[in-house]
Scaffold this active site. Sequence first.
Site, mmCIF file in Angstrom:
data_model
loop_
_atom_site.group_PDB
_atom_site.id
_atom_site.type_symbol
_atom_site.label_atom_id
_atom_site.label_comp_id
_atom_site.label_asym_id
_atom_site.label_seq_id
_atom_site.Cartn_x
_atom_site.Cartn_y
_atom_site.Cartn_z
ATOM 1 C CB THR A 40 -0.954 0.094 1.267
ATOM 2 O OG1 THR A 40 0.181 -0.090 2.781
ATOM 3 C CG2 THR A 40 -1.781 -1.387 0.876
ATOM 4 C CB CYS B 126 -0.188 1.067 10.611
ATOM 5 S SG CYS B 126 -1.577 2.278 8.981
ATOM 6 C CB CYS C 51 -3.165 0.962 12.625
ATOM 7 S SG CYS C 51 -4.365 1.788 10.837
ATOM 8 N NE ARG D 120 -8.199 -6.625 4.772
ATOM 9 C CZ ARG D 120 -7.549 -7.110 3.579
ATOM 10 N NH1 ARG D 120 -6.979 -8.514 4.266
ATOM 11 N NH2 ARG D 120 -6.837 -6.347 2.953
ATOM 12 N NE ARG E 216 1.024 8.196 -0.524
ATOM 13 C CZ ARG E 216 0.215 7.034 -0.749
ATOM 14 N NH1 ARG E 216 -0.813 7.744 0.249
ATOM 15 N NH2 ARG E 216 0.143 5.933 -0.725
ATOM 16 C CB CYS F 215 -1.635 5.291 8.047
ATOM 17 S SG CYS F 215 -3.879 4.998 8.882
ATOM 18 C CB CYS G 66 -3.349 4.881 12.654
ATOM 19 S SG CYS G 66 -1.601 4.841 11.875
HETATM 20 ZN ZN LIG Z 1 -2.952 2.919 10.498
#
Ligand SMILES: [Zn+2]
Length: 359
Positions: free
Chosen positions: A41, A45, A49, A52, A74, A76, A79
């Site tokens: 992705t 995080c 977080c 999923r 980058r 999230c 969170c």
């Molecule tokens: Zn997150």
Amino acid sequence: MPRTRTRNDAARAAQDAQRWASVVAKDKTADGQFYTAVATTGIYCRPSCAARRPKRENVTFYDTCAEAEAAGYRPCKRCKPNELVPGAQHAAKVAEACRLIMEAEVVPKLDDLARAVGLSPFHFHRLFKSIVGVTPKAYATATRQQRVREKLGRSTSVTEAIYDAGYNSNGRFYATATDILGMTPTDYRGGGANAEIKFAVAQCSLGAILVAASGEGVCAIFLGDDPNELVHEVQDLFPNASLIGGDREFEKLVAHVVGFVETPHAEWDLPLDVRGTAFQHRVWQALRAIPPGETVSYAELARRMGAPKAVRAVAGACAANHVAVAIPCHRVVRTDGNLSGYRWGVERKRTLIEREKIK
Ligand SMILES: [Zn+2]
């Protein structure tokens, strides 16, 4: 050095396994300790977080947000790992920093403190101030000042006390000592050694009154029934000063002070030479800002000083006042309006308050 690398790799693997367990558990206490970046992705995080859980093989751990971002990830949006960690963990980090400051031999640098608790210097400074109320540096200074005061009570050498308290330069200490102690360190330990203090006892409507003054200003105003007791009190207050009975010139000063005590709305217009800690001076300033005819509680006084939690310390500073009426500690009463104590007798306090109510 293959062997070293093997050991590092093993340590890293063990740490990663522990971190992954935190991610699986969505462990909030791990937040801020490390970050979880997901290759598929491009997002990183907090360990806790709520999104999923990613597949283990896609996850890389980073110690800081900066490292994750440097690797192209980058933050999230859910969170918000690059924003401050909320709540209890903050308090824990700040408490840890306070402990480091208190235990350190020399004042720790901001960068070192921030690194020790795993925050950027900028975030750490902001967080510390928001929780403690002062900057880390001010906190460190106050801690040291407290230690110096404690040490000076016992230590044999002023220099020793300064070094013990973590000041590494005498010059710097002396530069601020007058502010902290109200006098030079040698005077503080000596109970007013080398000072020449004049005093005289007179009568006023409140009974006996003793007025004492150094070359700097009025340093004691005592009220009582027995003039001899007042003289003993001033000797106890300045055990090492040369106490000299006042002359004619001094009688004029005493008459002036008596006139002030007898005139409820008069403004104090003589220099004071009151010695105490910086905090006590703040309390005494706040007392002098209470207009005649008004009474406040200790809690209210603490609030006015911007130190609402320091009620007991404020009460202590009121009790440590040596200049009756000039610093109007009689204007402080209990929260329920009860007069509470007065060093010079609660009846005198009542009289003073009642007189001032009459405009
Ligand atoms: Zn997150």
